[in-house]
Scaffold this active site. Structure first.
Site, PDB file in Angstrom:
ATOM      1  N   ASP A 198       6.188  -7.446   1.295  1.00 30.07           N
ATOM      2  CA  ASP A 198       5.500  -6.784   2.420  1.00 30.07           C
ATOM      3  C   ASP A 198       5.134  -7.828   3.455  1.00 30.07           C
ATOM      4  O   ASP A 198       5.268  -9.034   3.207  1.00 30.07           O
ATOM      5  CB  ASP A 198       4.234  -6.056   1.914  1.00 30.07           C
ATOM      6  CG  ASP A 198       3.850  -4.849   2.770  1.00 30.07           C
ATOM      7  OD1 ASP A 198       3.547  -5.044   3.972  1.00 30.07           O
ATOM      8  OD2 ASP A 198       3.849  -3.722   2.258  1.00 30.07           O
ATOM      9  N   ASN A 211      11.552   0.700   1.037  1.00 34.81           N
ATOM     10  CA  ASN A 211      10.457   1.631   1.322  1.00 34.81           C
ATOM     11  C   ASN A 211       9.737   1.323   2.627  1.00 34.81           C
ATOM     12  O   ASN A 211       9.164   2.213   3.239  1.00 34.81           O
ATOM     13  CB  ASN A 211       9.463   1.578   0.144  1.00 34.81           C
ATOM     14  CG  ASN A 211       8.131   2.201   0.505  1.00 34.81           C
ATOM     15  OD1 ASN A 211       7.989   3.418   0.593  1.00 34.81           O
ATOM     16  ND2 ASN A 211       7.127   1.351   0.754  1.00 34.81           N
ATOM     17  N   THR A 271      -0.727   9.055   2.888  1.00 41.54           N
ATOM     18  CA  THR A 271      -0.861   7.592   2.959  1.00 41.54           C
ATOM     19  C   THR A 271      -1.392   7.266   4.356  1.00 41.54           C
ATOM     20  O   THR A 271      -1.559   8.164   5.193  1.00 41.54           O
ATOM     21  CB  THR A 271       0.503   6.895   2.795  1.00 41.54           C
ATOM     22  OG1 THR A 271       1.310   7.229   3.939  1.00 41.54           O
ATOM     23  CG2 THR A 271       1.221   7.316   1.519  1.00 41.54           C
ATOM     24  N   ASP A 288       9.350  -9.693   6.051  1.00 43.86           N
ATOM     25  CA  ASP A 288       9.519  -8.796   7.193  1.00 43.86           C
ATOM     26  C   ASP A 288      10.945  -8.272   7.073  1.00 43.86           C
ATOM     27  O   ASP A 288      11.907  -9.039   7.234  1.00 43.86           O
ATOM     28  CB  ASP A 288       9.315  -9.568   8.495  1.00 43.86           C
ATOM     29  CG  ASP A 288       9.626  -8.708   9.716  1.00 43.86           C
ATOM     30  OD1 ASP A 288      10.168  -7.597   9.563  1.00 43.86           O
ATOM     31  OD2 ASP A 288       9.339  -9.166  10.838  1.00 43.86           O
ATOM     32  N   VAL A 289      11.080  -6.980   6.785  1.00 48.16           N
ATOM     33  CA  VAL A 289      12.413  -6.451   6.439  1.00 48.16           C
ATOM     34  C   VAL A 289      13.421  -6.549   7.580  1.00 48.16           C
ATOM     35  O   VAL A 289      14.630  -6.456   7.355  1.00 48.16           O
ATOM     36  CB  VAL A 289      12.350  -4.981   5.943  1.00 48.16           C
ATOM     37  CG1 VAL A 289      11.646  -4.873   4.615  1.00 48.16           C
ATOM     38  CG2 VAL A 289      11.719  -4.074   7.001  1.00 48.16           C
ATOM     39  N   LYS A 298      15.640   7.402  10.655  1.00 50.37           N
ATOM     40  CA  LYS A 298      15.682   7.993   9.307  1.00 50.37           C
ATOM     41  C   LYS A 298      17.015   8.726   9.062  1.00 50.37           C
ATOM     42  O   LYS A 298      17.538   8.733   7.953  1.00 50.37           O
ATOM     43  CB  LYS A 298      14.485   8.925   9.091  1.00 50.37           C
ATOM     44  CG  LYS A 298      13.135   8.188   9.088  1.00 50.37           C
ATOM     45  CD  LYS A 298      13.039   7.154   7.964  1.00 50.37           C
ATOM     46  CE  LYS A 298      11.655   6.558   7.833  1.00 50.37           C
ATOM     47  NZ  LYS A 298      11.536   5.576   6.735  1.00 50.37           N
ATOM     48  N   ARG A 306       0.861  -1.200   0.000  1.00 48.11           N
ATOM     49  CA  ARG A 306       0.000   0.000   0.000  1.00 48.11           C
ATOM     50  C   ARG A 306       0.896   1.250   0.000  1.00 48.11           C
ATOM     51  O   ARG A 306       2.133   1.143   0.048  1.00 48.11           O
ATOM     52  CB  ARG A 306      -0.925  -0.006   1.222  1.00 48.11           C
ATOM     53  CG  ARG A 306      -0.191   0.231   2.524  1.00 48.11           C
ATOM     54  CD  ARG A 306      -1.137   0.322   3.707  1.00 48.11           C
ATOM     55  NE  ARG A 306      -0.408   0.833   4.860  1.00 48.11           N
ATOM     56  CZ  ARG A 306      -0.595   0.455   6.114  1.00 48.11           C
ATOM     57  NH1 ARG A 306      -1.507  -0.434   6.403  1.00 48.11           N
ATOM     58  NH2 ARG A 306       0.112   0.995   7.086  1.00 48.11           N
ATOM     59  N   TYR A 312      11.768   7.480  15.381  1.00 46.56           N
ATOM     60  CA  TYR A 312      11.602   7.499  13.924  1.00 46.56           C
ATOM     61  C   TYR A 312      12.680   8.388  13.287  1.00 46.56           C
ATOM     62  O   TYR A 312      13.359   7.983  12.336  1.00 46.56           O
ATOM     63  CB  TYR A 312      10.199   8.022  13.604  1.00 46.56           C
ATOM     64  CG  TYR A 312       9.823   8.080  12.148  1.00 46.56           C
ATOM     65  CD1 TYR A 312       9.367   6.945  11.484  1.00 46.56           C
ATOM     66  CD2 TYR A 312       9.893   9.280  11.433  1.00 46.56           C
ATOM     67  CE1 TYR A 312       8.996   6.999  10.152  1.00 46.56           C
ATOM     68  CE2 TYR A 312       9.527   9.344  10.105  1.00 46.56           C
ATOM     69  CZ  TYR A 312       9.069   8.205   9.458  1.00 46.56           C
ATOM     70  OH  TYR A 312       8.708   8.269   8.144  1.00 46.56           O
TER      71      TYR A 312
HETATM   72  P1  NAD Z   1       2.251   3.073   4.787  1.00 46.32           P
HETATM   73  O1  NAD Z   1       2.087   2.816   6.232  1.00 46.32           O
HETATM   74  O2  NAD Z   1       1.033   3.214   3.936  1.00 46.32           O
HETATM   75  O3  NAD Z   1       3.158   1.960   4.092  1.00 46.32           O
HETATM   76  C1  NAD Z   1       4.211   1.303   4.763  1.00 46.32           C
HETATM   77  C2  NAD Z   1       4.305  -0.106   4.208  1.00 46.32           C
HETATM   78  O4  NAD Z   1       5.408  -0.758   4.854  1.00 46.32           O
HETATM   79  C3  NAD Z   1       3.037  -0.941   4.494  1.00 46.32           C
HETATM   80  O5  NAD Z   1       2.639  -1.630   3.358  1.00 46.32           O
HETATM   81  C4  NAD Z   1       3.509  -1.872   5.610  1.00 46.32           C
HETATM   82  O6  NAD Z   1       2.806  -3.112   5.658  1.00 46.32           O
HETATM   83  C5  NAD Z   1       4.973  -2.060   5.238  1.00 46.32           C
HETATM   84  N1  NAD Z   1       5.745  -2.562   6.362  1.00 46.32           N
HETATM   85  C6  NAD Z   1       5.718  -2.168   7.662  1.00 46.32           C
HETATM   86  N2  NAD Z   1       6.543  -2.917   8.400  1.00 46.32           N
HETATM   87  C7  NAD Z   1       7.116  -3.815   7.557  1.00 46.32           C
HETATM   88  C8  NAD Z   1       8.059  -4.859   7.727  1.00 46.32           C
HETATM   89  N3  NAD Z   1       8.590  -5.154   8.922  1.00 46.32           N
HETATM   90  N4  NAD Z   1       8.449  -5.566   6.638  1.00 46.32           N
HETATM   91  C9  NAD Z   1       7.922  -5.300   5.417  1.00 46.32           C
HETATM   92  N5  NAD Z   1       7.002  -4.343   5.199  1.00 46.32           N
HETATM   93  C10 NAD Z   1       6.609  -3.601   6.264  1.00 46.32           C
HETATM   94  O7  NAD Z   1       3.117   4.424   4.716  1.00 46.32           O
HETATM   95  P2  NAD Z   1       3.928   5.117   3.520  1.00 46.32           P
HETATM   96  O8  NAD Z   1       3.761   6.584   3.656  1.00 46.32           O
HETATM   97  O9  NAD Z   1       3.612   4.496   2.197  1.00 46.32           O
HETATM   98  O10 NAD Z   1       5.429   4.760   3.954  1.00 46.32           O
HETATM   99  C11 NAD Z   1       6.435   4.394   3.038  1.00 46.32           C
HETATM  100  C12 NAD Z   1       7.779   4.914   3.515  1.00 46.32           C
HETATM  101  O11 NAD Z   1       7.781   6.342   3.444  1.00 46.32           O
HETATM  102  C13 NAD Z   1       8.121   4.572   4.966  1.00 46.32           C
HETATM  103  O12 NAD Z   1       9.498   4.238   5.050  1.00 46.32           O
HETATM  104  C14 NAD Z   1       7.874   5.865   5.704  1.00 46.32           C
HETATM  105  O13 NAD Z   1       8.626   5.957   6.891  1.00 46.32           O
HETATM  106  C15 NAD Z   1       8.287   6.869   4.650  1.00 46.32           C
HETATM  107  N6  NAD Z   1       7.741   8.216   4.840  1.00 46.32           N
HETATM  108  C16 NAD Z   1       6.404   8.439   4.874  1.00 46.32           C
HETATM  109  C17 NAD Z   1       5.933   9.721   5.040  1.00 46.32           C
HETATM  110  C18 NAD Z   1       4.461  10.042   5.062  1.00 46.32           C
HETATM  111  O14 NAD Z   1       4.096  11.176   5.413  1.00 46.32           O
HETATM  112  N7  NAD Z   1       3.580   9.164   4.687  1.00 46.32           N
HETATM  113  C19 NAD Z   1       6.844  10.796   5.168  1.00 46.32           C
HETATM  114  C20 NAD Z   1       8.205  10.520   5.122  1.00 46.32           C
HETATM  115  C21 NAD Z   1       8.663   9.227   4.952  1.00 46.32           C
END
Ligand code: NAD
Length: 256
Positions: A37, A85, A183, A58-59, A152, A16, A148
């Site tokens: 995922d 990601n 998201t 699971d990463v 990062k 997602r 977090y």
């Molecule tokens: P999201 O929560 O929709 O997606 C995160 C995805 O990572 C999900 O599909 C989840 O199941 C998967 N995930 C979580 N733990 C996992 C694991 N242990 N192994 C494998 N998969 C796992 O959020 P997003 O916004 O799509 O996040 C994507 C990336 O962007 C992340 O690294 C997040 O930290 C980063 N990010 C997001 C934002 C934001 O505002 N949404 C801002 C900066 C950075």
């Protein structure tokens, strides 16, 4: 012609959000994609829809990474790219953050990225790419997300070191630093079937109109386009860099 014709790319956390949009765009641009995922149902559904391969990953689990590499090579014979990601976010002040919460975040965000680089890099074709998803909190502080932000910042460091070490093989490693992106992570109402999507969108728009110079939250499709740029030949002379994609939030302090 697609920008990723003939290339094979693994995208983690692709069930997602941003990862999903990256998987969709990379397929449109000709890549074979491995969707990885922990969310099996949406991950499998997405892979079926776009003609990709789904693998449970699971990463933070070392052995699971070897399985992903094996699955990618069995299916497509090679690996050209990785997008780290997957990530999780928890809100807490530093002094209130339990150690196990801190470690859970580090395990997924930081260790997951490290294991991804360490496992996939030796298998990448020369000239391959790695794109790590950091955050604007990988470059600056933000109250209430200490664990977090620490994870990062670490991803930006890993990106620079990996870029130096892998450059002799022409492998480029860069990081994306998104601001607020619409998201489930920034907008958990997306996961709540009872939530009023329009009302939530209006509230978010109001918030980010004030905070972000471009006046809105970012879209996962916009981050996917940056991931495509960093994975394709369009960025052929770029490595070791963090790329902020935040609507101008980090540009400076606005007094107008
Ligand atoms: P999201 O929560 O929709 O997606 C995160 C995805 O990572 C999900 O599909 C989840 O199941 C998967 N995930 C979580 N733990 C996992 C694991 N242990 N192994 C494998 N998969 C796992 O959020 P997003 O916004 O799509 O996040 C994507 C990336 O962007 C992340 O690294 C997040 O930290 C980063 N990010 C997001 C934002 C934001 O505002 N949404 C801002 C900066 C950075």
């Amino acid at each position: 012609m697609g920008k990723l014709d003939g290339r094979v790319v693994i995208v983690t956390g692709a069930a997602r959000g941003q990862g999903e949009q990256e998987a969709r765009l990379f397929r449109e641009e000709g890549a074979e994609v491995v969707v990885a995922d922990v969310l099996d149902e949406p991950g499998e559904a997405l892979a079926k829809e776009i003609g990709a391969r789904y693998v449970h990953l699971d990463v933070g689990e070392e052995g699971a990474w070897r399985a992903v590499v094996g699955a990618a090579k069995d299916a497509y014979g090679r690996i050209d790219g990785l997008v780290n990601n997957a990530g999780i976010l928890r809100f807490n002040s530093l002094v209130d953050t339990p150690l196990d919460e801190f470690m859970r975040i580090v395990r997924v965000n930081q260790v997951g990225c490290f294991l991804g680089i360490r496992t996939v890099a030796p298998e990448l074709e020369d000239g391959g790419t790695i794109v790590n998803t950091a955050s604007y909190t990988g470059l600056t502080g933000m109250a209430a997300v200490g664990a977090y932000a620490a994870s990062k910042h670490a991803i930006v460091g890993l990106t620079r070191v990996a870029a130096l070490e892998l450059a002799p093989r022409g492998i480029r490693v860069n990081a994306m630093c998104p601001g607020a992106i619409d998201t489930a992570m920034s907008n958990p109402a997306q996961l709540d079937p009872a939530a009023d999507a329009e009302e939530t969108a209006r509230a978010l728009d109001g918030l980010y109109r004030k905070l972000v110079p471009l006046g809105r939250i970012g879209r996962p499709e916009e981050v996917a386009r940056l991931a495509l740029f960093l994975t394709s030949q369009d960025s052929s002379y770029i490595t070791g860099q963090p790329f902020v994609i935040d609507g101008g939030w980090l540009a400076g302090v606005s007094v107008i």
